[in-house]
Design an enzyme around this catalytic site. Structure first.
Site, short mmCIF file in Angstrom:
data_model
loop_
_atom_site.label_atom_id
_atom_site.label_comp_id
_atom_site.label_asym_id
_atom_site.label_seq_id
_atom_site.Cartn_x
_atom_site.Cartn_y
_atom_site.Cartn_z
CG HIS A 271 -0.78 7.06 -0.99
ND1 HIS A 271 -2.01 7.14 -1.61
CD2 HIS A 271 -0.99 6.40 0.17
CE1 HIS A 271 -2.93 6.57 -0.85
NE2 HIS A 271 -2.35 6.11 0.24
CG HIS B 123 -9.94 4.36 3.35
ND1 HIS B 123 -8.76 5.01 3.61
CD2 HIS B 123 -10.80 4.76 4.32
CE1 HIS B 123 -8.90 5.79 4.66
NE2 HIS B 123 -10.14 5.66 5.12
CG HIS C 95 -5.10 2.20 5.85
ND1 HIS C 95 -6.45 1.98 6.00
CD2 HIS C 95 -5.00 3.11 4.86
CE1 HIS C 95 -7.11 2.73 5.14
NE2 HIS C 95 -6.25 3.42 4.43
CG ASP D 224 -1.62 4.79 4.10
OD1 ASP D 224 -1.73 5.22 2.93
OD2 ASP D 224 -2.36 5.16 5.04
CG HIS E 214 -1.85 1.17 1.31
ND1 HIS E 214 -3.17 1.00 1.68
CD2 HIS E 214 -1.69 2.49 1.09
CE1 HIS E 214 -3.77 2.18 1.67
NE2 HIS E 214 -2.89 3.11 1.31
CE LYS F 254 -7.86 1.79 -0.86
NZ LYS F 254 -6.63 2.40 -0.39
N1 NCD Z 1 -3.66 7.48 4.80
C1 NCD Z 1 -3.79 8.78 4.71
O1 NCD Z 1 -3.93 9.44 5.73
N2 NCD Z 1 -3.76 9.41 3.51
C2 NCD Z 1 -3.70 8.81 2.20
C3 NCD Z 1 -5.00 8.24 1.77
C4 NCD Z 1 -5.38 6.94 2.44
O2 NCD Z 1 -4.65 5.95 2.34
O3 NCD Z 1 -6.44 6.87 3.08
C5 NCD Z 1 -3.23 9.87 1.20
O4 NCD Z 1 -3.41 9.68 0.01
O5 NCD Z 1 -2.66 10.89 1.63
ZN ZN Z 2 -3.19 5.07 1.65
ZN ZN Z 3 -6.83 4.82 3.00
#
Ligand code: NCD
Ligand code: ZN
Ligand code: ZN
Length: 346
Positions: free
Chosen positions: A16, A137, A175, A248, A14, A100
């Site tokens: 970003h 999520h 998460h 995450d 996971h 997702k």
């Molecule tokens: N985890 C977070 O707090 N933020 C994530 C989005 C997500 O995974 O929910 C993001 O894209 O910034």
């Molecule tokens: Zn995330």
């Molecule tokens: Zn998330």
């Protein structure tokens, strides 16, 4: 004699990476240690179609510095208009690893997510048929539900009904933050897995709120009380199959975090392995780190474990940068609040 730990090269289930200048800055932080990562599709606009996922994968590979290897595992962002045939084709061609689900409004860039779950029933049924996992999520968004209860209510009111209505659907609860989620996943059978982040193994809600508000510890789902953190540590260090690392790691510039309405997300790519080694060492579970970071994830996704290895060495507390620089501005690296004795050997 230096104590070392060699494990199969890990993956991040996971992640970003964003796009543009941010992508260029954060991608090496992950690729340095991880072979693969599930790439979250919550760009603006989101990665909704197979064509968009292919273009995003190309941008990621183009941003990879020479000499680094990394295999992005692409995902599609589920909307109420998602075409089951486009999803099936993207899966059949090997382009995507998962779809997702963001409940509309639940988190960063989730406005295009799902509000009416009946409208995605056809896609979910198709995914169950072809064995394509749904990454979730897991938080409800109803304003009357307390933010600390949103994961628990999601399991009862959304996730469990979806799983009952769609037998065979493979689901990753992303998460997870509660002991209830750990219990639900443990009871869920082979089609249910869960990612656990680095930061949720380290912080509880006091870290966010005591002694002033700490925006760099604010993420979604928000960290819960200590008993829940302990349940997550217990699950991660158990080596049990359904639990695997999904950092995450979610970069936002400091200007957007240290803000009257700060963004949710912790940036952990840089020091995740060092933090995890520390957490596992404290539990006397270093021998189970490999299951959590390198083995259970591929097993769930039906992929081989990476052939290469990484070696961590224990020594004097090692330094890591407080923040990384990007052309969009600095991004603060997650501070676990304790010294890190383990570092990854180059
Ligand atoms: N985890 C977070 O707090 N933020 C994530 C989005 C997500 O995974 O929910 C993001 O894209 O910034
Ligand atoms: Zn995330
Ligand atoms: Zn998330």
């Amino acid at each position: 004699m230096t104590q070392t730990l060699t494990i199969q090269r890990p993956d991040d289930w996971h992640l970003h990476l964003r796009d543009g200048a941010m992508l260029a800055a954060v991608l090496p932080e992950t690729a340095r240690h991880f072979a693969r990562a599930i790439i979250m599709p919550n760009l603006v606009p989101p990665v909704v179609t197979g064509a968009q996922a292919m273009a995003y994968r190309d941008r990621i590979l183009a941003a990879l510095p020479d000499g680094m290897s990394f295999q992005p595992q692409m995902t599609l962002y589920l909307t109420e208009d998602t075409d089951p045939e486009d999803v099936a084709a993207a899966h059949a061609s090997g382009l995507i690893r998962a779809v997702k689900l963001y409940p509309a409004g639940a988190t960063t860039n989730s406005a295009s997510g799902v509000a009416n779950f009946d409208r995605v029933r056809g896609v979910l049924e198709r995914m169950a048929e072809i064995g394509l996992p749904l990454c979730v999520h897991g938080e409800v968004t109803a304003p009357e539900i307390d933010i600390f209860d949103r994961e628990a209510v999601f399991i009862d009111q959304v996730l469990d009904p979806i799983r009952r209505a769609t037998p065979g659907l493979r689901v990753v609860m992303e998460h997870i933050t509660t002991s209830g989620a750990v219990d639900y996943v443990r009871a869920g059978g082979d089609n249910l897995g869960a990612t656990i982040t680095t930061h949720h193994l380290v912080i509880n809600r006091n870290h966010i709120l005591v002694g002033g508000i700490h925006p760099h510890y604010y993420c979604l789902p928000v960290a819960k009380r200590e008993t829940h953190r302990l349940a997550l540590v217990d699950a991660a260090t158990s080596a049990d199959k359904p639990f695997f690392l999904g950092t995450d790691s979610a970069p936002h510039t400091d200007a957007l975090k240290e803000n009257a309405c700060g963004c949710a997300g912790c940036f952990t790519a840089t020091n995740t392995l060092s933090i995890l080694a520390e957490v596992f060492e404290r539990e006397d579970a270093l021998d189970r780190l490999e299951a959590f970071v390198s083995r259970n994830g591929p097993a769930f996704y039906g992929l081989p474990v990476n052939r290469e290895t990484v070696t961590l060495a224990r020594g004097a507390p090692s330094a890591y940068p407080d923040r990384i620089q990007t052309d969009d501005g600095p991004v603060t690296v997650f501070d676990p609040g304790f010294p890190l004795h383990w570092s990854v050997l180059p």
